[in-house]
Scaffold this motif. Sequence first.
Motif, PDB file in Angstrom:
ATOM      1  N   ALA A   1       6.974   6.144  -2.713  1.00  0.00           N
ATOM      2  CA  ALA A   1       6.047   5.099  -3.146  1.00  0.00           C
ATOM      3  C   ALA A   1       5.240   4.540  -1.983  1.00  0.00           C
ATOM      4  CB  ALA A   1       6.810   3.973  -3.840  1.00  0.00           C
ATOM      5  N   LEU A   2       5.803   4.579  -0.787  1.00  0.00           N
ATOM      6  CA  LEU A   2       5.110   4.072   0.406  1.00  0.00           C
ATOM      7  C   LEU A   2       4.319   5.155   1.119  1.00  0.00           C
ATOM      8  CD1 LEU A   2       7.912   1.729   1.782  1.00  0.00           C
ATOM      9  CD2 LEU A   2       5.747   1.032   0.738  1.00  0.00           C
ATOM     10  N   GLY A   3       4.209   6.333   0.508  1.00  0.00           N
ATOM     11  CA  GLY A   3       3.342   7.374   1.037  1.00  0.00           C
ATOM     12  C   GLY A   3       4.026   8.461   1.830  1.00  0.00           C
ATOM     13  N   ALA A   4       5.339   8.377   2.029  1.00  0.00           N
ATOM     14  CA  ALA A   4       6.048   9.413   2.775  1.00  0.00           C
ATOM     15  C   ALA A   4       6.151  10.691   1.948  1.00  0.00           C
ATOM     16  CB  ALA A   4       7.434   8.927   3.184  1.00  0.00           C
ATOM     17  N   THR A   5       6.250  11.819   2.635  1.00  0.00           N
ATOM     18  CA  THR A   5       6.331  13.125   1.981  1.00  0.00           C
ATOM     19  C   THR A   5       7.746  13.670   2.071  1.00  0.00           C
ATOM     20  OG1 THR A   5       4.037  13.603   2.578  1.00  0.00           O
ATOM     21  CG2 THR A   5       5.421  15.473   1.948  1.00  0.00           C
TER      22      THR A   5
ATOM     23  N   LEU B   1      -0.134  -6.109   4.729  1.00  0.00           N
ATOM     24  CA  LEU B   1      -0.382  -6.906   3.530  1.00  0.00           C
ATOM     25  C   LEU B   1      -1.667  -7.699   3.662  1.00  0.00           C
ATOM     26  CD1 LEU B   1       3.218  -8.253   2.809  1.00  0.00           C
ATOM     27  CD2 LEU B   1       2.034  -6.390   1.673  1.00  0.00           C
ATOM     28  N   GLU B   2      -1.896  -8.301   4.843  1.00  0.00           N
ATOM     29  CA  GLU B   2      -3.111  -9.069   5.037  1.00  0.00           C
ATOM     30  C   GLU B   2      -4.349  -8.183   4.939  1.00  0.00           C
ATOM     31  OE1 GLU B   2      -2.530 -10.785   8.845  1.00  0.00           O
ATOM     32  OE2 GLU B   2      -1.176 -12.378   8.132  1.00  0.00           O
ATOM     33  N   LYS B   3      -4.222  -6.953   5.383  1.00  0.00           N
ATOM     34  CA  LYS B   3      -5.352  -6.023   5.304  1.00  0.00           C
ATOM     35  C   LYS B   3      -5.651  -5.681   3.840  1.00  0.00           C
ATOM     36  CE  LYS B   3      -4.593  -2.229   7.359  1.00  0.00           C
ATOM     37  NZ  LYS B   3      -4.372  -1.261   8.451  1.00  0.00           N
ATOM     38  N   GLN B   4      -4.565  -5.544   3.040  1.00  0.00           N
ATOM     39  CA  GLN B   4      -4.747  -5.212   1.644  1.00  0.00           C
ATOM     40  C   GLN B   4      -5.369  -6.356   0.866  1.00  0.00           C
ATOM     41  OE1 GLN B   4      -4.252  -2.379   0.026  1.00  0.00           O
ATOM     42  NE2 GLN B   4      -3.705  -1.311   1.906  1.00  0.00           N
ATOM     43  N   VAL B   5      -5.084  -7.616   1.309  1.00  0.00           N
ATOM     44  CA  VAL B   5      -5.616  -8.784   0.593  1.00  0.00           C
ATOM     45  C   VAL B   5      -7.147  -8.728   0.564  1.00  0.00           C
ATOM     46  CG1 VAL B   5      -5.894 -11.279   0.734  1.00  0.00           C
ATOM     47  CG2 VAL B   5      -3.642 -10.239   1.005  1.00  0.00           C
TER      48      VAL B   5
ATOM     49  N   GLY C   1       0.809  -1.215   0.000  1.00  0.00           N
ATOM     50  CA  GLY C   1       0.000   0.000   0.000  1.00  0.00           C
ATOM     51  C   GLY C   1       0.842   1.265   0.000  1.00  0.00           C
ATOM     52  N   SER C   2       0.246   2.328  -0.498  1.00  0.00           N
ATOM     53  CA  SER C   2       0.942   3.612  -0.596  1.00  0.00           C
ATOM     54  C   SER C   2       0.681   4.501   0.613  1.00  0.00           C
ATOM     55  CB  SER C   2       0.503   4.340  -1.870  1.00  0.00           C
ATOM     56  OG  SER C   2      -0.903   4.575  -1.846  1.00  0.00           O
TER      57      SER C   2
END
Length: 288
Positions: free
Chosen positions: A169-173, A280-284, A132-133
């Motif tokens: 890519a992972l959402g950091a600014t 990852l499990e949440k994204q699944v 996730g981003s």
Amino acid sequence: MSISISLSSVPARLTLLALFSATTFYCLYKSRRLRHLKLSLNPNPNPNPNPKILFLSETGTAKTLARRLHRLLSSNDVAFDLVDAQHYEPEDLPKETLILLVASTWQDGAAPAASRFFATWLADAAADFRAGSLLLSRCRFAVFGVGSRAYGDDSFNAVAKGLAMHLRALGATEAVPLSEGDIDGGDDVDAVFDRWCEKVVAVLKGVGVVESCDNDGAEECGVVSSSEEESDVESSEIVDLEDIAGKAPSRRKVVANGEESNGKLNGSREMVTPVIRANLEKQVYIYV
């Protein structure tokens, strides 16, 4: 007569024992309730841990620059933890709100051997869409790269560029744009680094704001003074010094060589850690 006294004393003793037991139980119950109440009122005893300065160093250049940045911020009464990336657990990244990275690039664009796990973990997490981003959406960062064009333009500061790209890519600014030093070039690395440090301090003090950058890093981005900002720039774009950093000196444990770690040194570590595994499990559930 003695028999009747003995018989009458047994119930009295039992009553006293029952009373004592009830009192003890009640005290234990109240103590547990009070402790639970304190925990619920303050679930996180340290909600604002110090920001981090992470360095990835092979020959010591990046380490020296990171120490200089640490001293500069300390002189401004701002507490940062100075941490060698080889001693940092990447699974702690979602807990961070601000990280400053000083990274060197070794031969063929590789990360320093001791810090390779950190760089590889970040690259793998960014490449996995299930991560996730938003994993690092609470985190701001800035990267300074140390490299040599003698190894070719393709590998010049490849590690620093990769870290910045993967964090985005992972959402950091990106709080301050990526800056690159060439140890074999005409520019003085120290001078380039000092200019980058000035931008970092300006953003931390709220007198500078970062122009927006696209995720691919194709467009120019930089720090402008607050006097040049448009009136509609939201205050959230400015990082307040007191909001993101504590007062010096740092509360972290300092080891003999002046570096700081999170207490987990060396040893094999899983590439998929509990934090990212849970994400990852949440994204699944979203994609299936």
